[in-house]
Design a protein around this motif. Structure first.
Motif, short mmCIF file in Angstrom:
data_model
loop_
_atom_site.label_atom_id
_atom_site.label_comp_id
_atom_site.label_asym_id
_atom_site.label_seq_id
_atom_site.Cartn_x
_atom_site.Cartn_y
_atom_site.Cartn_z
N ARG A 237 22.15 -36.42 -6.13
CA ARG A 237 20.50 -36.36 -6.40
C ARG A 237 19.83 -36.07 -4.93
O ARG A 237 18.40 -35.45 -5.05
CB ARG A 237 19.87 -38.01 -6.89
N ASP A 238 20.69 -37.47 -3.88
CA ASP A 238 19.56 -37.06 -3.13
C ASP A 238 19.89 -36.17 -1.28
O ASP A 238 18.87 -35.92 -1.05
CB ASP A 238 19.18 -38.94 -1.88
N GLY A 239 20.67 -35.31 -2.31
CA GLY A 239 21.49 -34.89 -1.37
C GLY A 239 21.08 -34.64 0.34
O GLY A 239 21.48 -34.73 1.43
N ASN A 240 22.24 -36.36 0.18
CA ASN A 240 23.11 -36.56 1.97
C ASN A 240 24.42 -37.47 1.55
O ASN A 240 24.44 -37.68 0.75
CB ASN A 240 21.37 -38.09 2.50
N LEU A 241 24.25 -37.72 2.74
CA LEU A 241 25.97 -38.09 3.07
C LEU A 241 25.89 -40.04 3.66
O LEU A 241 25.48 -39.65 4.92
CB LEU A 241 26.51 -37.48 3.96
N THR A 242 25.99 -40.80 3.57
CA THR A 242 26.09 -42.16 3.70
C THR A 242 26.88 -42.23 4.10
O THR A 242 28.31 -41.95 3.70
CB THR A 242 25.52 -42.58 3.15
N LEU A 243 27.34 -42.69 5.46
CA LEU A 243 28.23 -43.14 6.66
C LEU A 243 28.39 -44.36 6.96
O LEU A 243 27.28 -45.12 7.39
CB LEU A 243 27.78 -42.36 8.17
N ILE A 244 29.08 -45.67 6.49
CA ILE A 244 29.16 -47.12 6.74
C ILE A 244 30.17 -47.63 7.15
O ILE A 244 31.58 -47.29 6.83
CB ILE A 244 29.62 -47.12 5.55
N ARG A 245 29.97 -48.17 8.67
CA ARG A 245 31.55 -48.73 8.72
C ARG A 245 31.96 -50.24 8.27
O ARG A 245 30.77 -50.85 8.04
CB ARG A 245 30.79 -48.91 10.77
N LEU A 246 33.20 -50.33 8.10
CA LEU A 246 33.71 -51.36 7.38
C LEU A 246 33.91 -52.92 8.16
O LEU A 246 33.82 -53.95 7.62
CB LEU A 246 34.37 -50.93 6.62
N GLN A 247 33.89 -52.41 9.77
CA GLN A 247 34.36 -53.45 10.84
C GLN A 247 33.49 -52.93 12.02
O GLN A 247 33.28 -52.89 12.23
CB GLN A 247 35.78 -53.35 11.11
N PRO A 248 33.43 -55.17 12.19
CA PRO A 248 33.26 -56.16 12.04
C PRO A 248 33.24 -57.02 10.78
O PRO A 248 33.30 -57.25 9.77
CB PRO A 248 33.69 -56.87 13.47
N VAL A 249 31.52 -55.87 11.00
CA VAL A 249 31.03 -56.24 9.37
C VAL A 249 30.42 -55.34 9.11
O VAL A 249 29.90 -54.19 9.29
CB VAL A 249 29.33 -57.10 9.76
N PRO A 250 29.86 -54.83 7.69
CA PRO A 250 29.76 -53.79 6.94
C PRO A 250 28.10 -52.98 7.84
O PRO A 250 27.61 -54.14 6.75
CB PRO A 250 30.29 -53.93 5.26
N LYS A 251 28.06 -52.38 7.33
CA LYS A 251 27.06 -51.55 7.55
C LYS A 251 26.60 -50.51 7.57
O LYS A 251 27.45 -49.40 8.17
CB LYS A 251 25.78 -51.67 9.41
#
Length: 304
Positions: A237-251
């Motif tokens: 819907r928004d037309g984007n790709l979110t990148l999430i690093r899970l280590q050491p704390v998800p962000k």
């Protein structure tokens, strides 16, 4: 975004990469499209289908299994030639499919009947039907005998033992509306569920919420890059790709512009490239979903 791969028109759903053969398989409404990732050459409708939802490349083989939501079947075929080896009966409205390395089986999530059809791809036989309940979406296998499955209408995750073929646990996804995409991080044993309302929930193996992170709206998939420890969540819907690093704390560590309609994703685990089908959408008519504009279907390629 580094490239766009054109292919035949029509609605689409889930897709997968065969990293050994360097081929991409995209589920279209009336069949499966295969794309040679070395050349970009597309073979449209390499096999026909009936409201195809998933086209899963089976690791260690040249075969692909596609789910047919209209006929309650799955088609097992050679991804290089399109030769069909078997048509397999499933539950009602088969949707997503996941491969479990621990048992070397394919798990087909039946959204209509709320159960999972377990298939042995070597024999093309159904081994079991596992009752779960609810509208089942994507699943992620741990590789050690567990499968996490999003239950879209219950906003929860079902945890399944793939050796006993039983549901071991369930845990709620508070604040999540319509979980679809799912990704598993073997380093942390955490699971990420992508929700249609613009949040991603990261959960511990026991269901404890580790993090709640913002993503784009309209997610319908997720992928995990194990080499870079990054989860990728597309938002149609928004037309984007979110990148999430899970280590050491998800962000959240980044966001890439893609295209409105690019809601599903597949990842090449070798190159780290992500593939997202998309098309320009015509204005909706009444309460109907917007339809793709003919001649505009493309698979977007995002490099790490």
């Amino acid at each position: 975004m580094v490239a766009q791969l054109p292919a035949g028109d029509g609605g689409w759903d889930l897709l997968s990469v065969d990293p050994a053969d360097q081929r991409l398989y995209v589920a279209h409404g009336d069949g499966v499209t295969a794309i040679d990732l070395r050349t970009g050459q597309a073979t449209d409708r390499i096999v026909p289908g009936q409201r195809v939802h998933a086209a899963l490349a089976i690791p260690g083989t040249h075969e692909v299994i596609a789910t047919n939501g209209e006929t309650n079947t799955a088609t097992l075929f050679d991804g290089r030639t399109g030769r069909v080896r078997a048509t397999i009966a499933t539950g009602t409205k088969p949707d997503a499919a996941a491969y479990d390395p621990a048992t070397r089986t394919v798990w087909i999530m039946n959204a209509g009947s709320g159960d999972i059809t377990v298939v042995d791809p070597s024999s093309a036989k159904v081994l079991a039907t596992v009752p779960v309940g609810g509208s089942l979406e994507l699943g992620a296998a741990t590789g050690s005998g567990r499968l996490y499955v999003n239950v879209e209408d219950k906003n929860e995750v079902a945890v399944i033992n793939t050796r006993t073929r039983r549901v071991e646990a369930r845990f709620p996804l508070q604040g999540c509306d319509g979980p679809t995409g799912i990704a598993y991080d073997p380093a942390s044993n955490e699971v990420l569920s992508a929700c249609a309302n613009g949040v991603a929930i990261v959960s511990a193996p026991d269901g404890r919420e580790v993090a709640r992170l913002p993503i784009g709206k309209g997610a319908d998939g997720a992928a995990f890059d194990a080499r870079r420890h990054i989860a990728l969540v597309p938002a149609g819907r928004d037309g984007n790709l979110t990148l999430i690093r899970l280590q050491p704390v998800p962000k959240v560590v980044g966001q890439v512009a893609t295209a409105v309609s690019a809601r599903t994703i597949a990842l090449d685990p070798v190159t780290g490239r992500a593939y997202l089908p998309s098309a320009k959408l015509a204005p909706p008519v009444g309460n109907e979903r917007p339809k793709p504009v003919p001649g505009t279907f493309r698979v977007l390629v995002v490099a790490p």
